[in-house]
Design a protein around this motif. Structure first.
Motif, PDB file in Angstrom:
ATOM      1  N   PRO A   1      45.905  46.515  24.277  1.00  0.00           N
ATOM      2  CA  PRO A   1      45.751  47.049  25.625  1.00  0.00           C
ATOM      3  C   PRO A   1      46.342  48.459  25.694  1.00  0.00           C
ATOM      4  N   ASP A   2      45.778  49.307  26.527  1.00  0.00           N
ATOM      5  CA  ASP A   2      46.293  50.651  26.787  1.00  0.00           C
ATOM      6  C   ASP A   2      46.352  50.785  28.310  1.00  0.00           C
ATOM      7  N   LEU A   3      47.544  50.554  28.869  1.00  0.00           N
ATOM      8  CA  LEU A   3      47.689  50.417  30.316  1.00  0.00           C
ATOM      9  C   LEU A   3      48.203  51.685  30.976  1.00  0.00           C
ATOM     10  N   LYS A   4      47.661  51.962  32.161  1.00  0.00           N
ATOM     11  CA  LYS A   4      48.092  53.088  32.988  1.00  0.00           C
ATOM     12  C   LYS A   4      48.136  52.590  34.426  1.00  0.00           C
ATOM     13  N   ILE A   5      49.186  52.955  35.161  1.00  0.00           N
ATOM     14  CA  ILE A   5      49.346  52.537  36.550  1.00  0.00           C
ATOM     15  C   ILE A   5      48.988  53.716  37.457  1.00  0.00           C
TER      16      ILE A   5
ATOM     17  N   GLN B   1      45.083  50.143  35.107  1.00  0.00           N
ATOM     18  CA  GLN B   1      43.879  50.476  34.348  1.00  0.00           C
ATOM     19  C   GLN B   1      44.140  50.179  32.880  1.00  0.00           C
ATOM     20  N   ASN B   2      43.170  49.556  32.233  1.00  0.00           N
ATOM     21  CA  ASN B   2      43.291  49.207  30.815  1.00  0.00           C
ATOM     22  C   ASN B   2      42.132  49.844  30.059  1.00  0.00           C
ATOM     23  N   THR B   3      42.402  50.927  29.333  1.00  0.00           N
ATOM     24  CA  THR B   3      41.364  51.583  28.538  1.00  0.00           C
ATOM     25  C   THR B   3      41.374  51.077  27.098  1.00  0.00           C
ATOM     26  N   GLY B   4      42.190  50.072  26.829  1.00  0.00           N
ATOM     27  CA  GLY B   4      42.288  49.515  25.486  1.00  0.00           C
ATOM     28  C   GLY B   4      41.187  48.532  25.160  1.00  0.00           C
TER      29      GLY B   4
ATOM     30  N   GLY C   1      39.154  47.308  28.923  1.00  0.00           N
ATOM     31  CA  GLY C   1      38.192  48.235  29.494  1.00  0.00           C
ATOM     32  C   GLY C   1      38.003  48.072  30.990  1.00  0.00           C
ATOM     33  N   GLY C   2      38.931  47.401  31.663  1.00  0.00           N
ATOM     34  CA  GLY C   2      38.797  47.148  33.099  1.00  0.00           C
ATOM     35  C   GLY C   2      40.088  47.445  33.825  1.00  0.00           C
ATOM     36  N   GLU C   3      40.249  46.821  34.990  1.00  0.00           N
ATOM     37  CA  GLU C   3      41.459  47.065  35.768  1.00  0.00           C
ATOM     38  C   GLU C   3      41.838  45.854  36.613  1.00  0.00           C
TER      39      GLU C   3
ATOM     40  N   HIS D   1      55.973  43.482  34.126  1.00  0.00           N
ATOM     41  CA  HIS D   1      56.122  42.820  32.820  1.00  0.00           C
ATOM     42  C   HIS D   1      54.757  42.303  32.361  1.00  0.00           C
ATOM     43  N   PHE D   2      54.322  42.794  31.200  1.00  0.00           N
ATOM     44  CA  PHE D   2      53.028  42.420  30.641  1.00  0.00           C
ATOM     45  C   PHE D   2      53.228  41.601  29.371  1.00  0.00           C
ATOM     46  N   GLU D   3      52.313  40.684  29.148  1.00  0.00           N
ATOM     47  CA  GLU D   3      52.374  39.785  28.000  1.00  0.00           C
ATOM     48  C   GLU D   3      52.343  40.549  26.672  1.00  0.00           C
ATOM     49  N   LYS D   4      51.464  41.538  26.541  1.00  0.00           N
ATOM     50  CA  LYS D   4      51.311  42.263  25.274  1.00  0.00           C
ATOM     51  C   LYS D   4      51.946  43.645  25.309  1.00  0.00           C
ATOM     52  N   ALA D   5      51.717  44.395  26.365  1.00  0.00           N
ATOM     53  CA  ALA D   5      52.171  45.788  26.428  1.00  0.00           C
ATOM     54  C   ALA D   5      53.673  45.904  26.677  1.00  0.00           C
TER      55      ALA D   5
END
Length: 148
Positions: A28-32, A52-55, A93-95, A125-129
Motif C-alpha cells: 500500500p502507498d497511503l496519503k491522507i 488515498q492508496n496509490t499502491g 488503487g482506491g480510497e 493505525h494501519f495493518e500493513k503501512a
C-alpha cells in the motif's frame, strides 16, 4: 531427454518465481487528504478525512488514537444508524472516504473542546503501512467540504 526435462523444470521454476514475485511485491502507498474536525459543541466530536492508496496492495485502518480523547473509535453509518467497527478497508488503487453522514472517526469524552483554527493530532493505525500521524484542522461546526 534428461537435459530437456531439467531445462523445462528450471524454466517452469523461474517463471513461477517471477510470477510470485510480481504478485507479492505490491504494497500500500497511503496519503491522507481533506482532513478536518468540526468544532465540537459537546464532549463528543467526529473527524473526517480521505485515505488515498496509490499502491498495488490494499490495507486496513484498524484504529485511531489521539491526545484529545482516550476513547477514539471508528464508526460506519448505514441506514442512518451509526455503529462502531473494528476496521475499514483501503483498497489498492482506491480510497477510504470518512465523511459527514458516512463512515467517520468518533471522539468520546473529550479532554478539552478544540476551537476553530486549532489542530487536533491523530494517529491512524494501519495493518500493513503502520501508523500515520495527521493533524485535523478544527473547522466551523457546520463545515462540509462536499457542499461547497
Amino acid at each position: 531427454m534428461n537435459r530437456r526435462t531439467a531445462f523445462a523444470g528450471v524454466l517452469a521454476l523461474t517463471a513461477a518465481t517471477a510470477l510470485a514475485g510480481c504478485s507479492s511485491s505490491g504494497e500500500p502507498d497511503l496519503k491522507i487528504v481533506g482532513a478536518y474536525l468540526p468544532q465540537p459543541v459537546s464532549d463528543m466530536a467526529a473527524g473526517f478525512l480521505v485515505v488515498q492508496n496509490t499502491g498495488d496492495a490494499g490495507d486496513r485502518l484498524t484504529s485511531v488514537t489521539s491526545p484529545l480523547s482516550d476513547d477514539v473509535t471508528i464508526h460506519e453509518t448505514k441506514n442512518q444508524k451509526m455503529r462502531k467497527v473494528s476496521s475499514f478497508d483501503v483498497p489498492a488503487g482506491g480510497e477510504l472516504d470518512l465523511e459527514r453522514g458516512g463512515n467517520h472517526i468518533m471522539f468520546m469524552k473529550l479532554k478539552q473542546k478544540p476551537q476553530q483554527g486549532e489542530k487536533v493530532s491523530v494517529e491512524l493505525h494501519f495493518e500493513k503501512a503502520g501508523p500515520i500521524t495527521v493533524d485535523l484542522p478544527v473547522k466551523e461546526t457546520t463545515h462540509n467540504p462536499k457542499k461547497q
